[in-house]
Structure formats: C-alpha cells, structure tokens
Design a protein around this motif. Structure first.
Motif, PDB file in Angstrom:
ATOM      1  N   GLU A   6       0.580  -0.959  -0.216  1.00  0.00           N
ATOM      2  CA  GLU A   6      -0.564   0.428  -0.255  1.00  0.00           C
ATOM      3  C   GLU A   6       0.940   1.363   0.402  1.00  0.00           C
ATOM      4  O   GLU A   6       1.911   0.883   0.751  1.00  0.00           O
ATOM      5  CB  GLU A   6      -1.343  -0.167   1.272  1.00  0.00           C
ATOM      6  CG  GLU A   6      -1.693  -0.899   1.071  1.00  0.00           C
ATOM      7  CD  GLU A   6      -1.357  -1.806   2.015  1.00  0.00           C
ATOM      8  OE1 GLU A   6      -2.235  -2.725   3.327  1.00  0.00           O
ATOM      9  OE2 GLU A   6      -0.424  -2.433   2.696  1.00  0.00           O
ATOM     10  N   SER A   7       0.420   2.319  -0.626  1.00  0.00           N
ATOM     11  CA  SER A   7       0.855   3.781  -0.897  1.00  0.00           C
ATOM     12  C   SER A   7      -0.072   4.669  -0.497  1.00  0.00           C
ATOM     13  O   SER A   7      -1.465   4.038  -0.917  1.00  0.00           O
ATOM     14  CB  SER A   7       1.979   4.005  -1.570  1.00  0.00           C
ATOM     15  OG  SER A   7       1.427   3.468  -2.929  1.00  0.00           O
ATOM     16  N   GLY A   8       0.466   6.059  -0.287  1.00  0.00           N
ATOM     17  CA  GLY A   8      -0.858   6.803  -0.737  1.00  0.00           C
ATOM     18  C   GLY A   8      -1.710   7.868   0.811  1.00  0.00           C
ATOM     19  O   GLY A   8      -2.271   8.584   0.793  1.00  0.00           O
ATOM     20  N   GLY A   9      -0.707   6.886   1.468  1.00  0.00           N
ATOM     21  CA  GLY A   9      -1.380   7.830   3.383  1.00  0.00           C
ATOM     22  C   GLY A   9      -0.761   9.305   4.324  1.00  0.00           C
ATOM     23  O   GLY A   9       0.268   9.451   3.020  1.00  0.00           O
ATOM     24  N   GLY A  10      -1.480   9.066   4.676  1.00  0.00           N
ATOM     25  CA  GLY A  10      -0.663  10.466   4.982  1.00  0.00           C
ATOM     26  C   GLY A  10      -1.415  11.674   5.634  1.00  0.00           C
ATOM     27  O   GLY A  10      -2.475  11.109   5.999  1.00  0.00           O
ATOM     28  N   LEU A  11      -1.185  12.680   6.124  1.00  0.00           N
ATOM     29  CA  LEU A  11      -1.385  13.292   7.578  1.00  0.00           C
ATOM     30  C   LEU A  11      -3.051  14.470   6.473  1.00  0.00           C
ATOM     31  O   LEU A  11      -2.070  15.359   5.652  1.00  0.00           O
ATOM     32  CB  LEU A  11      -1.338  14.137   8.127  1.00  0.00           C
ATOM     33  CG  LEU A  11      -1.284  15.269   9.031  1.00  0.00           C
ATOM     34  CD1 LEU A  11      -2.151  14.819   9.937  1.00  0.00           C
ATOM     35  CD2 LEU A  11      -0.567  16.396   9.604  1.00  0.00           C
ATOM     36  N   LEU A  18      -7.899  11.464  -0.164  1.00  0.00           N
ATOM     37  CA  LEU A  18      -6.259  10.810  -0.301  1.00  0.00           C
ATOM     38  C   LEU A  18      -6.580  10.049  -1.162  1.00  0.00           C
ATOM     39  O   LEU A  18      -7.738   9.608  -1.225  1.00  0.00           O
ATOM     40  CB  LEU A  18      -6.015  10.407   0.381  1.00  0.00           C
ATOM     41  CG  LEU A  18      -5.500  11.311   1.956  1.00  0.00           C
ATOM     42  CD1 LEU A  18      -4.927  10.548   3.431  1.00  0.00           C
ATOM     43  CD2 LEU A  18      -4.112  12.719   1.490  1.00  0.00           C
ATOM     44  N   ARG A  19      -5.811   9.570  -2.052  1.00  0.00           N
ATOM     45  CA  ARG A  19      -5.737   8.311  -2.812  1.00  0.00           C
ATOM     46  C   ARG A  19      -4.712   7.793  -2.275  1.00  0.00           C
ATOM     47  O   ARG A  19      -3.620   7.161  -2.418  1.00  0.00           O
ATOM     48  CB  ARG A  19      -5.987   9.278  -3.728  1.00  0.00           C
ATOM     49  CG  ARG A  19      -6.113   7.342  -5.151  1.00  0.00           C
ATOM     50  CD  ARG A  19      -5.669   8.133  -6.618  1.00  0.00           C
ATOM     51  NE  ARG A  19      -6.424   7.318  -7.469  1.00  0.00           N
ATOM     52  CZ  ARG A  19      -6.032   7.107  -8.376  1.00  0.00           C
ATOM     53  NH1 ARG A  19      -4.399   6.956  -9.107  1.00  0.00           N
ATOM     54  NH2 ARG A  19      -6.444   6.071  -9.539  1.00  0.00           N
ATOM     55  N   LEU A  20      -5.232   6.339  -1.837  1.00  0.00           N
ATOM     56  CA  LEU A  20      -4.832   5.564  -1.652  1.00  0.00           C
ATOM     57  C   LEU A  20      -4.724   3.836  -3.114  1.00  0.00           C
ATOM     58  O   LEU A  20      -5.278   3.974  -3.386  1.00  0.00           O
ATOM     59  CB  LEU A  20      -4.519   4.718  -0.890  1.00  0.00           C
ATOM     60  CG  LEU A  20      -5.209   4.744   1.050  1.00  0.00           C
ATOM     61  CD1 LEU A  20      -5.876   4.416   1.850  1.00  0.00           C
ATOM     62  CD2 LEU A  20      -4.201   6.125   1.689  1.00  0.00           C
ATOM     63  N   SER A  21      -3.407   3.466  -2.658  1.00  0.00           N
ATOM     64  CA  SER A  21      -2.541   2.835  -4.128  1.00  0.00           C
ATOM     65  C   SER A  21      -2.996   0.905  -3.525  1.00  0.00           C
ATOM     66  O   SER A  21      -1.803   1.294  -1.981  1.00  0.00           O
ATOM     67  CB  SER A  21      -2.117   3.349  -4.577  1.00  0.00           C
ATOM     68  OG  SER A  21      -2.102   4.140  -5.706  1.00  0.00           O
ATOM     69  N   CYS A  22      -2.782   0.318  -4.022  1.00  0.00           N
ATOM     70  CA  CYS A  22      -2.103  -0.995  -3.497  1.00  0.00           C
ATOM     71  C   CYS A  22      -1.335  -1.778  -4.829  1.00  0.00           C
ATOM     72  O   CYS A  22      -2.383  -2.279  -5.912  1.00  0.00           O
ATOM     73  CB  CYS A  22      -3.583  -1.406  -3.123  1.00  0.00           C
ATOM     74  SG  CYS A  22      -3.258  -4.173  -1.991  1.00  0.00           S
ATOM     75  N   ALA A  23      -0.463  -1.562  -4.636  1.00  0.00           N
ATOM     76  CA  ALA A  23      -0.004  -2.459  -5.973  1.00  0.00           C
ATOM     77  C   ALA A  23       0.350  -4.179  -5.315  1.00  0.00           C
ATOM     78  O   ALA A  23       0.909  -3.736  -4.249  1.00  0.00           O
ATOM     79  CB  ALA A  23       1.463  -2.063  -6.259  1.00  0.00           C
ATOM     80  N   ALA A  24       0.360  -4.969  -6.328  1.00  0.00           N
ATOM     81  CA  ALA A  24      -0.101  -6.043  -6.162  1.00  0.00           C
ATOM     82  C   ALA A  24       0.982  -7.001  -7.238  1.00  0.00           C
ATOM     83  O   ALA A  24       1.465  -6.488  -8.663  1.00  0.00           O
ATOM     84  CB  ALA A  24      -0.934  -6.989  -6.234  1.00  0.00           C
ATOM     85  N   SER A  25       1.385  -8.330  -6.412  1.00  0.00           N
ATOM     86  CA  SER A  25       2.508  -8.647  -7.432  1.00  0.00           C
ATOM     87  C   SER A  25       2.529 -10.260  -7.688  1.00  0.00           C
ATOM     88  O   SER A  25       1.410 -10.457  -6.153  1.00  0.00           O
ATOM     89  CB  SER A  25       4.086  -8.599  -6.973  1.00  0.00           C
ATOM     90  OG  SER A  25       4.336  -9.220  -6.235  1.00  0.00           O
ATOM     91  N   GLY A  26       2.871 -11.112  -8.732  1.00  0.00           N
ATOM     92  CA  GLY A  26       1.729 -12.514  -8.563  1.00  0.00           C
ATOM     93  C   GLY A  26       0.621 -12.549  -9.615  1.00  0.00           C
ATOM     94  O   GLY A  26       0.262 -11.892  -9.812  1.00  0.00           O
ATOM     95  N   ARG A  27       0.621 -13.670  -9.975  1.00  0.00           N
ATOM     96  CA  ARG A  27       0.332 -13.125 -11.589  1.00  0.00           C
ATOM     97  C   ARG A  27      -1.251 -14.024 -11.320  1.00  0.00           C
ATOM     98  O   ARG A  27      -1.956 -14.029 -12.013  1.00  0.00           O
ATOM     99  CB  ARG A  27       0.896 -14.637 -12.498  1.00  0.00           C
ATOM    100  CG  ARG A  27       2.418 -14.986 -12.713  1.00  0.00           C
ATOM    101  CD  ARG A  27       2.952 -16.187 -13.376  1.00  0.00           C
ATOM    102  NE  ARG A  27       3.656 -16.896 -12.292  1.00  0.00           N
ATOM    103  CZ  ARG A  27       3.558 -18.550 -12.677  1.00  0.00           C
ATOM    104  NH1 ARG A  27       4.032 -18.599 -14.405  1.00  0.00           N
ATOM    105  NH2 ARG A  27       3.759 -19.469 -12.042  1.00  0.00           N
ATOM    106  N   THR A  28      -1.762 -13.965 -10.299  1.00  0.00           N
ATOM    107  CA  THR A  28      -3.062 -14.416 -10.368  1.00  0.00           C
ATOM    108  C   THR A  28      -3.713 -13.237  -9.383  1.00  0.00           C
ATOM    109  O   THR A  28      -4.283 -13.705  -9.075  1.00  0.00           O
ATOM    110  CB  THR A  28      -3.700 -15.288  -9.558  1.00  0.00           C
ATOM    111  OG1 THR A  28      -2.512 -15.439  -7.687  1.00  0.00           O
ATOM    112  CG2 THR A  28      -2.516 -16.548  -9.523  1.00  0.00           C
ATOM    113  N   PHE A  29      -3.054 -12.626  -9.919  1.00  0.00           N
ATOM    114  CA  PHE A  29      -4.024 -10.571  -8.975  1.00  0.00           C
ATOM    115  C   PHE A  29      -5.289 -10.740  -9.782  1.00  0.00           C
ATOM    116  O   PHE A  29      -6.364 -10.043  -9.328  1.00  0.00           O
ATOM    117  CB  PHE A  29      -3.181 -10.042  -9.226  1.00  0.00           C
ATOM    118  CG  PHE A  29      -3.684  -8.162  -8.884  1.00  0.00           C
ATOM    119  CD1 PHE A  29      -4.799  -8.116 -10.289  1.00  0.00           C
ATOM    120  CD2 PHE A  29      -3.754  -8.054  -7.792  1.00  0.00           C
ATOM    121  CE1 PHE A  29      -5.278  -6.689 -10.067  1.00  0.00           C
ATOM    122  CE2 PHE A  29      -4.415  -7.063  -7.438  1.00  0.00           C
ATOM    123  CZ  PHE A  29      -5.364  -6.147  -8.579  1.00  0.00           C
ATOM    124  N   SER A  30      -5.619 -10.759 -11.257  1.00  0.00           N
ATOM    125  CA  SER A  30      -6.890 -10.590 -11.665  1.00  0.00           C
ATOM    126  C   SER A  30      -8.145 -11.629 -11.311  1.00  0.00           C
ATOM    127  O   SER A  30      -8.896 -11.407 -10.923  1.00  0.00           O
ATOM    128  CB  SER A  30      -6.981 -10.561 -12.956  1.00  0.00           C
ATOM    129  OG  SER A  30      -5.923 -11.902 -13.171  1.00  0.00           O
TER     130      SER A  30
END
Length: 121
Positions: A6-11, A18-30
């Motif tokens: 995850e990224s994008g948190g803050g004060l 705010l916009r949070l992002s969650c980047a996934a790795s792994g071939r079965t994400f979809s």
C-alpha cells in the motif's frame, strides 16, 4: 501467491482527500477480489470497501458510502481507494487484501503492510 504493498497515506485536514494505492505482484492478481480494511488504535479491523475481480461488483461500508470509491486496474495489478470528505473518525491504518469476495477480514488470505491515514480536525 500475491504480495501487496500500500501507499498514499498521510496527514490531511478534515474535508480533504487522499488516494490510496495497493500494488500487487503475482500472476493470479486478476482472479482475486480485493478489499480495503482499516484499523484504528484499540479497535478491531473493519471493512471499508471491496471490489470483485471483474470490477463489476463493488460494495462499501455505510460509514464511507458516498465519500470513498474503490477501483482496480488489472493491467497494472493495482487497486485504489479514493477518499474524499475525510473525517477525523477515518483516522486508521488502512490495509488492502486479496481473497474471495467478502466483507469479512477473516476470509482474506493476502494482506499488505498497511498505510497510515490521519485526519486532523
């Protein structure tokens, strides 16, 4: 196996976004549904929003409905949480998770490390 970051948190001040992002790795994400959960100090982890693998099915907790929007970009293996009109009670560590389409954190197999969101009044 799916790894989530995850990224994008803050004060931010109340009423902000705010916009949070969650980047996934792994071939079965979809093939997984994705969920966002949050946990405030001294409280249980609670459901925020979820989205199906096809992005055709979304669902929100009543507390965020109309203010938060979940979306996913399968080509980029990323899920987003756009948070508008933030309130101090939204303050928590936000986690993304991958698993079956569910609002229960107990059913999700894969979790990110979390990102802190703090909303000041």
């Amino acid at each position: 196996q799916v790894q989530l970051v995850e990224s994008g948190g803050g004060l931010v001040q109340a009423g902000g976004s705010l916009r949070l992002s969650c980047a996934a790795s792994g071939r079965t994400f979809s093939s997984y549904a994705m969920g966002w959960f949050r946990q405030a100090p001294g409280k249980e982890r609670e459901f925020v929003a979820r989205i199906s693998w096809s992005a055709g099915n979304v669902y929100y907790a009543d507390s965020v409905k109309g203010r938060f929007t979940i979306s996913r970009d399968s080509a980029k293996s990323t899920v987003f949480l756009q948070m508008n009109s933030l309130k101090p009670e939204d303050t928590a560590v936000y986690y993304c998770a991958a698993g079956p389409l569910s609002s229960s954190f107990k059913t999700y197999a894969y979790w990110g490390q979390g990102t802190q969101v703090t909303v000041s009044s």
